[in-house]
Scaffold this active site. Sequence first.
Site, PDB file in Angstrom:
ATOM      1  N   ASP A 147       0.691  -1.104   0.000  1.00 50.35           N
ATOM      2  CA  ASP A 147      -0.066  -0.112  -0.026  1.00 50.35           C
ATOM      3  C   ASP A 147       0.920   1.224   0.118  1.00 50.35           C
ATOM      4  O   ASP A 147       0.822   2.163   0.871  1.00 50.35           O
ATOM      5  CB  ASP A 147      -0.778  -0.038   1.209  1.00 50.35           C
ATOM      6  CG  ASP A 147      -1.818  -1.336   1.424  1.00 50.35           C
ATOM      7  OD1 ASP A 147      -1.970  -1.988   0.164  1.00 50.35           O
ATOM      8  OD2 ASP A 147      -2.216  -1.743   2.720  1.00 50.35           O
TER       9      ASP A 147
ATOM     10  N   GLU B 277     -11.014   0.684  -3.907  1.00 51.02           N
ATOM     11  CA  GLU B 277     -10.440   0.781  -2.912  1.00 51.02           C
ATOM     12  C   GLU B 277      -9.232   1.577  -2.916  1.00 51.02           C
ATOM     13  O   GLU B 277      -8.936   1.794  -4.287  1.00 51.02           O
ATOM     14  CB  GLU B 277     -10.179  -0.302  -1.906  1.00 51.02           C
ATOM     15  CG  GLU B 277      -8.927  -1.369  -2.640  1.00 51.02           C
ATOM     16  CD  GLU B 277      -8.962  -2.742  -2.105  1.00 51.02           C
ATOM     17  OE1 GLU B 277      -9.746  -2.922  -1.001  1.00 51.02           O
ATOM     18  OE2 GLU B 277      -8.061  -3.351  -2.451  1.00 51.02           O
TER      19      GLU B 277
END
Length: 505
Positions: free
Chosen positions: A24, A180
């Site tokens: 991420d 997302e």
Amino acid sequence: MKVSSMPEPRNTINNPVIPGFHPDPSICRAGADYYLACSSFECFPGVPIFHSRDLVHWTQIGNVLDRPSQLRLPPGTPSSGGIYAPTLRHHDGRFWLIVTNVSDGGNLLVTATDPAGPWSDPVQLPGVKGIDPDIAWDDDGTCWCTYAGVEQVRIDPHTGQTLGPPRRLWSGSPDAKAPEAPHLYHIGDYWYLLIAEGGTERSHGVSIARGRTPAGPFEPCPDNPVLSHRGTDHPIQNTGHADLVQAPDDSWWMVLLGVRPGGGTPGWHVLGRETFLVPVDWIDGWPVVGELSTVMPAPPWPLQPPAVPSGRDDFDLAELASPWISLRRRSTENCTTKERPGWLTLHARGGSLDDTDVTFVGRRQQHLSCRARTLIDPADGRGGLAVRLDEQHHYDIEAASGEVRVTARIGPLNTVVASRPIPAGPVVLRIEVEAVRTVNDARTGPDAVSIGIEEPDGTYAELTALDGRYLSTEVAGGFTGRVIGMFASAGSVHFDWFGYEPLEG
Ligand code: 6LW
């Protein structure tokens, strides 16, 4: 404690640019400096932060959440709970990091003038009800928080208050689940909404939409996903969760997560999700992502020398270096270099590596093949060296006075697989991971994990070699990657040094 990449010919660079469990990635630029932060889940300290001037060679400069007042991970926090998906931005002379603690309190925002820290205590955002928060500022100073779903709400970043109700912005592509990891950018005449979709496994991808205002409406790119390796046999899989940045020459690049599965079918990845770099072109107002590979043409700007090639720590400093992580909490009562100077002392706090509350200090496994060694003095207790994915998946070598033994925990099975008497006194424990390079059979695992001790003359005495697939995400599930480190399971144990070296080449 820095570890070099393998030597690179000058005209190519190695990907991942930040190997090992560093998922991420979120990146920002402040003048000539770049900073990048990653998710950290159940690890304390949390949110590793890196610096680079060339986007290729990164040095960890700290952890954003390094005080208990910033990071609460209750003792029962499951592995892959805790800290998810930061967004790091430089705005108005400060660094801003917004992130979710899924195990305590939800979304929070911290700021710093120096990204190496200290970072502020958190401002909580109780009105932001989703993971993967992004922050972006409009020209008039309005602060937009956009999160998984994909939804958006205006916030006051100083108080954490939401201003008005959330709005659904975009549900991503009709054929992809889990929209997302949004990031919102003002580039030229458009606001771009970059997302990940398809789930963080093999179907992961990056898609984009654009609009004239930060609140939309957004028009999806006709070529979505702009990046995905789904359905391919590309050596880098699960590619997604990206962030855009402009390089020193103002060209555009993307950092993203990907995995490197090894072995036969279905392919097992053991280092977690890693941070990769890929070039981006703009054509007709849409990003076109270049070829992503493990060896890529070097960018045209000057590269800084790679980090110093030493993975050794002699525990001579009062504080542990920033790559060292513990699980859920770390206190100087349980973990200190001050008690026996030049040694790391760990005091057991009741739990073992099968529990969520264990005294553990480790570092990410960052190379497909590597060797970790430590000199332990077990005179006052029991402890050792482990390679760990989570509480249910770890291989450990534990020393007590008179004996070492190797335990394999694989799901519900917890077995002593080897043991050996040792003379009294300190002993060197070793874990050596060797990646499988040739797959002879579809059932071949990704690597072999050899575990043993060193004889007094330094020769390696292997106690066992275990198939590494049982410490892979495909077996264990979750979002993390392997961590290799030292633990105390009873009483107190002392470690004189820890060494980690890559074995690739
Ligand atoms: C994260 C989500 C994801 O919050 O995995 O790959 C989740 N992307 O965006 C945990 O890292």
